[in-house]
Design a protein around this motif. Structure first.
Motif, PDB file in Angstrom:
ATOM      1  N   ASN A   9       7.149   6.075  -2.809  1.00  0.00           N
ATOM      2  CA  ASN A   9       6.189   6.316  -1.731  1.00  0.00           C
ATOM      3  C   ASN A   9       5.180   7.363  -2.205  1.00  0.00           C
ATOM      4  O   ASN A   9       5.499   8.548  -2.331  1.00  0.00           O
ATOM      5  CB  ASN A   9       6.914   6.793  -0.474  1.00  0.00           C
ATOM      6  CG  ASN A   9       5.988   6.968   0.703  1.00  0.00           C
ATOM      7  OD1 ASN A   9       4.809   7.278   0.557  1.00  0.00           O
ATOM      8  ND2 ASN A   9       6.529   6.772   1.890  1.00  0.00           N
ATOM      9  N   ILE A  10       3.954   6.933  -2.466  1.00  0.00           N
ATOM     10  CA  ILE A  10       2.934   7.814  -3.030  1.00  0.00           C
ATOM     11  C   ILE A  10       2.608   8.957  -2.079  1.00  0.00           C
ATOM     12  O   ILE A  10       2.480  10.109  -2.497  1.00  0.00           O
ATOM     13  CB  ILE A  10       1.662   7.008  -3.367  1.00  0.00           C
ATOM     14  CG1 ILE A  10       1.975   5.988  -4.462  1.00  0.00           C
ATOM     15  CG2 ILE A  10       0.527   7.928  -3.794  1.00  0.00           C
ATOM     16  CD1 ILE A  10       0.880   4.977  -4.700  1.00  0.00           C
ATOM     17  N   GLN A  11       2.495   8.663  -0.796  1.00  0.00           N
ATOM     18  CA  GLN A  11       2.149   9.697   0.183  1.00  0.00           C
ATOM     19  C   GLN A  11       3.226  10.774   0.247  1.00  0.00           C
ATOM     20  O   GLN A  11       2.931  11.966   0.331  1.00  0.00           O
ATOM     21  CB  GLN A  11       1.935   9.066   1.564  1.00  0.00           C
ATOM     22  CG  GLN A  11       1.312  10.013   2.564  1.00  0.00           C
ATOM     23  CD  GLN A  11      -0.053  10.514   2.113  1.00  0.00           C
ATOM     24  OE1 GLN A  11      -0.833   9.789   1.516  1.00  0.00           O
ATOM     25  NE2 GLN A  11      -0.331  11.776   2.375  1.00  0.00           N
ATOM     26  N   GLU A  12       4.475  10.365   0.172  1.00  0.00           N
ATOM     27  CA  GLU A  12       5.576  11.333   0.210  1.00  0.00           C
ATOM     28  C   GLU A  12       5.540  12.234  -1.024  1.00  0.00           C
ATOM     29  O   GLU A  12       5.753  13.444  -0.929  1.00  0.00           O
ATOM     30  CB  GLU A  12       6.915  10.604   0.285  1.00  0.00           C
ATOM     31  CG  GLU A  12       8.096  11.525   0.445  1.00  0.00           C
ATOM     32  CD  GLU A  12       9.410  10.772   0.578  1.00  0.00           C
ATOM     33  OE1 GLU A  12      10.452  11.433   0.437  1.00  0.00           O
ATOM     34  OE2 GLU A  12       9.398   9.558   0.813  1.00  0.00           O
ATOM     35  N   VAL A  13       5.259  11.671  -2.176  1.00  0.00           N
ATOM     36  CA  VAL A  13       5.178  12.460  -3.405  1.00  0.00           C
ATOM     37  C   VAL A  13       4.021  13.450  -3.327  1.00  0.00           C
ATOM     38  O   VAL A  13       4.158  14.614  -3.699  1.00  0.00           O
ATOM     39  CB  VAL A  13       5.033  11.543  -4.641  1.00  0.00           C
ATOM     40  CG1 VAL A  13       4.725  12.353  -5.883  1.00  0.00           C
ATOM     41  CG2 VAL A  13       6.294  10.721  -4.830  1.00  0.00           C
ATOM     42  N   ARG A  14       2.892  13.002  -2.810  1.00  0.00           N
ATOM     43  CA  ARG A  14       1.740  13.909  -2.664  1.00  0.00           C
ATOM     44  C   ARG A  14       2.076  15.063  -1.729  1.00  0.00           C
ATOM     45  O   ARG A  14       1.699  16.210  -1.977  1.00  0.00           O
ATOM     46  CB  ARG A  14       0.533  13.135  -2.141  1.00  0.00           C
ATOM     47  CG  ARG A  14      -0.095  12.259  -3.192  1.00  0.00           C
ATOM     48  CD  ARG A  14      -1.336  11.571  -2.671  1.00  0.00           C
ATOM     49  NE  ARG A  14      -1.922  10.752  -3.744  1.00  0.00           N
ATOM     50  CZ  ARG A  14      -2.578   9.635  -3.542  1.00  0.00           C
ATOM     51  NH1 ARG A  14      -2.755   9.176  -2.314  1.00  0.00           N
ATOM     52  NH2 ARG A  14      -3.079   8.957  -4.549  1.00  0.00           N
ATOM     53  N   GLN A  15       2.796  14.775  -0.657  1.00  0.00           N
ATOM     54  CA  GLN A  15       3.182  15.814   0.287  1.00  0.00           C
ATOM     55  C   GLN A  15       4.134  16.810  -0.371  1.00  0.00           C
ATOM     56  O   GLN A  15       3.996  18.023  -0.219  1.00  0.00           O
ATOM     57  CB  GLN A  15       3.836  15.191   1.520  1.00  0.00           C
ATOM     58  CG  GLN A  15       4.214  16.198   2.581  1.00  0.00           C
ATOM     59  CD  GLN A  15       4.862  15.538   3.787  1.00  0.00           C
ATOM     60  OE1 GLN A  15       5.029  14.324   3.821  1.00  0.00           O
ATOM     61  NE2 GLN A  15       5.232  16.328   4.768  1.00  0.00           N
ATOM     62  N   PRO A  34       0.837  -1.210   0.000  1.00  0.00           N
ATOM     63  CA  PRO A  34       0.000   0.000   0.000  1.00  0.00           C
ATOM     64  C   PRO A  34       0.864   1.250   0.000  1.00  0.00           C
ATOM     65  O   PRO A  34       1.933   1.279   0.606  1.00  0.00           O
ATOM     66  CB  PRO A  34      -0.797  -0.118   1.307  1.00  0.00           C
ATOM     67  CG  PRO A  34      -0.036  -1.085   2.146  1.00  0.00           C
ATOM     68  CD  PRO A  34       0.733  -1.967   1.213  1.00  0.00           C
ATOM     69  N   ASN A  35       0.385   2.268  -0.682  1.00  0.00           N
ATOM     70  CA  ASN A  35       1.077   3.560  -0.785  1.00  0.00           C
ATOM     71  C   ASN A  35       2.429   3.477  -1.485  1.00  0.00           C
ATOM     72  O   ASN A  35       3.289   4.327  -1.282  1.00  0.00           O
ATOM     73  CB  ASN A  35       1.248   4.215   0.590  1.00  0.00           C
ATOM     74  CG  ASN A  35      -0.069   4.682   1.163  1.00  0.00           C
ATOM     75  OD1 ASN A  35      -0.958   5.114   0.433  1.00  0.00           O
ATOM     76  ND2 ASN A  35      -0.216   4.576   2.465  1.00  0.00           N
ATOM     77  N   LYS A  36       2.629   2.474  -2.300  1.00  0.00           N
ATOM     78  CA  LYS A  36       3.874   2.359  -3.074  1.00  0.00           C
ATOM     79  C   LYS A  36       3.507   2.057  -4.529  1.00  0.00           C
ATOM     80  O   LYS A  36       2.574   1.319  -4.808  1.00  0.00           O
ATOM     81  CB  LYS A  36       4.751   1.217  -2.556  1.00  0.00           C
ATOM     82  CG  LYS A  36       5.262   1.412  -1.159  1.00  0.00           C
ATOM     83  CD  LYS A  36       6.615   2.056  -1.176  1.00  0.00           C
ATOM     84  CE  LYS A  36       7.169   2.085   0.246  1.00  0.00           C
ATOM     85  NZ  LYS A  36       8.470   2.650   0.313  1.00  0.00           N
ATOM     86  N   THR A  37       4.262   2.622  -5.441  1.00  0.00           N
ATOM     87  CA  THR A  37       4.079   2.291  -6.845  1.00  0.00           C
ATOM     88  C   THR A  37       4.842   1.002  -7.139  1.00  0.00           C
ATOM     89  O   THR A  37       5.569   0.493  -6.287  1.00  0.00           O
ATOM     90  CB  THR A  37       4.631   3.406  -7.758  1.00  0.00           C
ATOM     91  OG1 THR A  37       6.039   3.491  -7.574  1.00  0.00           O
ATOM     92  CG2 THR A  37       3.973   4.742  -7.474  1.00  0.00           C
ATOM     93  N   ALA A  38       4.704   0.496  -8.363  1.00  0.00           N
ATOM     94  CA  ALA A  38       5.423  -0.714  -8.751  1.00  0.00           C
ATOM     95  C   ALA A  38       6.935  -0.503  -8.661  1.00  0.00           C
ATOM     96  O   ALA A  38       7.686  -1.425  -8.386  1.00  0.00           O
ATOM     97  CB  ALA A  38       5.030  -1.126 -10.166  1.00  0.00           C
ATOM     98  N   ALA A  39       7.374   0.749  -8.857  1.00  0.00           N
ATOM     99  CA  ALA A  39       8.799   1.056  -8.797  1.00  0.00           C
ATOM    100  C   ALA A  39       9.278   1.289  -7.362  1.00  0.00           C
ATOM    101  O   ALA A  39      10.466   1.464  -7.119  1.00  0.00           O
ATOM    102  CB  ALA A  39       9.109   2.293  -9.632  1.00  0.00           C
ATOM    103  N   GLY A  40       8.348   1.298  -6.414  1.00  0.00           N
ATOM    104  CA  GLY A  40       8.727   1.476  -5.023  1.00  0.00           C
ATOM    105  C   GLY A  40       8.643   2.907  -4.526  1.00  0.00           C
ATOM    106  O   GLY A  40       9.092   3.218  -3.434  1.00  0.00           O
TER     107      GLY A  40
END
Length: 63
Positions: A13-19, A5-11
């Motif tokens: 961190n989706i939440q960090e990018v959104r922040q 969860p909260n990770k793309t296939a490449a690893g």
């Protein structure tokens, strides 16, 4: 590979990018720029290029 969860296939961190995107948007609205762009700019070189451009512009007008 199990999906995390909260990770793309490449690893990523989706939440960090959104922040980071939210912080960037706030800075853009405030008229601020990221320090890495300022650090990469050679002010003296830019001033020299601008002076040369103004000189060429003046020469073209006088022709």
């Amino acid at each position: 590979m199990a999906k995390q969860p909260n990770k793309t296939a490449a690893g990523t961190n989706i939440q960090e990018v959104r922040q980071q995107n939210a912080q960037s948007a706030q800075a853009a609205q405030a008229g601020q720029f990221a320090t890495e762009f300022a650090a990469e700019t050679n002010v003296q070189h830019v001033k020299q290029q601008n002076a040369q451009a103004e000189t060429r512009k003046a020469q073209n007008v006088n022709q």
